[in-house]
Motif scaffolding. Structure first.
Motif, PDB file in Angstrom:
ATOM      1  N   UNK A  13       0.864  -1.169   0.000  1.00 38.58           N
ATOM      2  CA  UNK A  13       0.000   0.000   0.000  1.00 38.58           C
ATOM      3  C   UNK A  13       0.909   1.230   0.000  1.00 38.58           C
ATOM      4  N   UNK A  14       1.136   1.844  -1.154  1.00 38.03           N
ATOM      5  CA  UNK A  14       2.182   2.880  -1.259  1.00 38.03           C
ATOM      6  C   UNK A  14       1.878   4.161  -0.522  1.00 38.03           C
ATOM      7  N   UNK A  15       0.622   4.355  -0.121  1.00 37.88           N
ATOM      8  CA  UNK A  15       0.232   5.608   0.519  1.00 37.88           C
ATOM      9  C   UNK A  15       0.345   5.575   2.043  1.00 37.88           C
ATOM     10  N   UNK A  16       0.675   4.409   2.603  1.00 33.63           N
ATOM     11  CA  UNK A  16       0.759   4.305   4.064  1.00 33.63           C
ATOM     12  C   UNK A  16       2.023   4.996   4.571  1.00 33.63           C
ATOM     13  N   UNK A  17       1.843   5.854   5.575  1.00 34.04           N
ATOM     14  CA  UNK A  17       2.963   6.540   6.212  1.00 34.04           C
ATOM     15  C   UNK A  17       2.849   6.355   7.722  1.00 34.04           C
ATOM     16  N   UNK A  18       3.887   5.797   8.313  1.00 28.51           N
ATOM     17  CA  UNK A  18       3.940   5.633   9.773  1.00 28.51           C
ATOM     18  C   UNK A  18       2.754   4.843  10.307  1.00 28.51           C
ATOM     19  N   UNK A  19       2.308   3.850   9.554  1.00 27.95           N
ATOM     20  CA  UNK A  19       1.192   3.026   9.997  1.00 27.95           C
ATOM     21  C   UNK A  19       1.592   2.071  11.106  1.00 27.95           C
ATOM     22  N   UNK A  20       0.641   1.773  11.974  1.00 25.97           N
ATOM     23  CA  UNK A  20       0.873   0.798  13.040  1.00 25.97           C
ATOM     24  C   UNK A  20      -0.407  -0.003  13.257  1.00 25.97           C
ATOM     25  N   UNK A  21      -0.296  -1.310  13.279  1.00 23.17           N
ATOM     26  CA  UNK A  21      -1.465  -2.156  13.530  1.00 23.17           C
ATOM     27  C   UNK A  21      -1.040  -3.372  14.337  1.00 23.17           C
ATOM     28  N   UNK A  22      -1.505  -3.441  15.580  1.00 24.55           N
ATOM     29  CA  UNK A  22      -1.244  -4.628  16.392  1.00 24.55           C
ATOM     30  C   UNK A  22      -2.266  -5.704  16.066  1.00 24.55           C
ATOM     31  N   UNK A  23      -1.788  -6.955  16.042  1.00 28.45           N
ATOM     32  CA  UNK A  23      -2.634  -8.116  15.779  1.00 28.45           C
ATOM     33  C   UNK A  23      -2.822  -8.872  17.091  1.00 28.45           C
ATOM     34  N   UNK A  24      -4.043  -8.867  17.605  1.00 32.52           N
ATOM     35  CA  UNK A  24      -4.372  -9.591  18.835  1.00 32.52           C
ATOM     36  C   UNK A  24      -5.185 -10.811  18.446  1.00 32.52           C
ATOM     37  N   UNK A  25      -4.672 -11.970  18.757  1.00 32.11           N
ATOM     38  CA  UNK A  25      -5.313 -13.209  18.315  1.00 32.11           C
ATOM     39  C   UNK A  25      -6.124 -13.859  19.435  1.00 32.11           C
ATOM     40  N   UNK A  26      -7.313 -14.324  19.083  1.00 34.33           N
ATOM     41  CA  UNK A  26      -8.177 -15.052  20.012  1.00 34.33           C
ATOM     42  C   UNK A  26      -8.007 -16.551  19.798  1.00 34.33           C
ATOM     43  N   UNK A  27      -8.076 -17.326  20.872  1.00 36.45           N
ATOM     44  CA  UNK A  27      -7.974 -18.776  20.756  1.00 36.45           C
ATOM     45  C   UNK A  27      -8.075 -19.440  22.113  1.00 36.45           C
ATOM     46  N   UNK A  28      -8.303 -20.753  22.061  1.00 33.18           N
ATOM     47  CA  UNK A  28      -8.419 -21.556  23.286  1.00 33.18           C
ATOM     48  C   UNK A  28      -7.508 -22.781  23.279  1.00 33.18           C
ATOM     49  N   UNK A  29      -7.354 -23.416  22.131  1.00 36.16           N
ATOM     50  CA  UNK A  29      -6.667 -24.696  22.062  1.00 36.16           C
ATOM     51  C   UNK A  29      -5.159 -24.585  22.095  1.00 36.16           C
ATOM     52  N   UNK A  30      -4.468 -25.687  22.391  1.00 29.20           N
ATOM     53  CA  UNK A  30      -3.001 -25.661  22.523  1.00 29.20           C
ATOM     54  C   UNK A  30      -2.278 -25.133  21.285  1.00 29.20           C
ATOM     55  N   UNK A  31      -2.706 -25.545  20.096  1.00 27.40           N
ATOM     56  CA  UNK A  31      -2.022 -25.086  18.881  1.00 27.40           C
ATOM     57  C   UNK A  31      -2.284 -23.611  18.614  1.00 27.40           C
TER      58      UNK A  31
END
Length: 332
Positions: A138-156
């Motif tokens: 995305x060539x127009x992004x400047x100083x972007x930040x996005x945290x990825x928070x993952x939901x889950x229950x199982x061991x894997x």
């Protein structure tokens, strides 16, 4: 401890925006929504209005998945909002439940989830990623930040959180389950050479402040049914003993199907199998003092944020009680 509020994007959207604005006024720093655009309205359109109406609230889905949108679209949506409002989004993501099943698709594989998290984050933060066989940026992004928070229950799933995600979303406030899942995430992070302390821990569960416990339980019983969808998948994969704690698996023995037309709503007829004990363990009920006690226990386990599912008949009263009697004491 930070605090968030979780809403469904039921029409009219202006009511969602109003409640989120009220929540910020009570000290909630995060505004989350469900993301099933067949069952509810498109959340990203509504996020722009929430961000415009609030001053600092961070918004995002609890949770999206790899299927509803092309990954470049998901990344561009987050990046556009961040460019407009100053990096005030977070991506809660998982394998997928309601958004998949209502259109006849199964949850994503963990391999797909792993790759989607990488591609969405890279693109939203302005770096190149390979989408299919094609390098994309995305060539127009400047100083972007996005945290990825993952939901889950199982061991894997918990292993993947520890290896890759910026945050962990646990959709139950049961301290025993929190202890096991958080420990699993941190162990996986250490094994992957990551700092476990760098992973944000978010517990999300319904909260209802009041004194009529039988009524509160009936209002929140839906949550045990929603969690049961994921637990049923775990039992099918791992069995009902051994790897996954019995605190998470035993109660679904009486489960008989699930109707997504009532997903996440009080009075859901598909949740009659959920006993009072599970409601009490998975949710926060009773007067404000009981909420503070449970939240203090979760904080001791390393929980950084508590996100309140607000699907019951005293939403604004609970928001106000949290602002006056809970957040003021526990927020950092």
């Amino acid at each position: 401890m930070d605090f968030g509020v979780v809403l469904q994007t039921d029409p009219p959207a202006r009511e969602v925006v109003r409640l989120m604005t009220a929540a910020e006024g009570e000290g909630f720093g995060y505004g989350w929504t469900f993301d099933s655009c067949v069952l509810w309205q498109e959340p990203f359109v509504i996020y722009s209005q929430i961000l415009a109406a609030t001053s600092a609230m961070v918004v995002g889905p609890m949770v999206t998945s790899p299927v509803p949108r092309d990954w470049s679209v998901t990344a561009s949506l987050f990046a556009t909002l961040n460019d407009m409002f100053g990096n005030r989004t977070v991506c809660g993501i998982g394998r997928g439940d309601s958004a998949h099943r209502v259109v006849g698709k199964p949850p994503s594989t963990l391999a797909t989830l792993r790759e989607s998290m990488r591609v969405i984050k890279e693109l939203a933060e302005g770096r190149s990623a390979v989408l299919g066989d094609t390098p994309v940026r995305l060539p127009w992004v400047r100083d972007g930040r996005l945290e990825m928070w993952m939901a889950g229950y199982g061991p894997k799933a918990l292993k993947l959180v520890g290896e890759q995600a910026d945050g962990f979303i646990l959709q139950t406030a049961d301290p025993a389950i929190a202890r096991w899942t958080i420990g699993s995430v941190r162990a996986a992070a250490r094994e992957a050479g990551r700092d476990p302390a760098g992973i944000t821990i978010c517990v999300a569960a319904p909260a209802y402040v009041g004194t009529d416990l039988p009524h509160q339980r009936e209002q929140l019983r839906w949550f045990g049914g929603m969690v049961g969808n994921h637990v049923a998948d775990l039992v099918a994969r791992y069995g009902d003993s051994g790897t996954v704690p019995r605190e998470l698996t035993d109660y679904i023995a009486g489960r008989q199907g699930y109707d997504y037309a009532h997903h996440g709503r009080s009075g859901n007829p598909s949740t009659e199998f959920v006993p009072d004990e599970i409601v009490d363990r998975f949710c926060l009920l009773g007067p404000a003092a009981a909420h503070r006690e449970r939240l203090a226990e979760l904080a001791e386990l390393g929980v950084h944020q508590f996100a309140v599912y607000l699907m019951h008949d005293r939403r604004e009263e609970t928001l106000a009680a949290y602002g006056k009697e809970i957040i003021a004491e526990l927020a950092h």
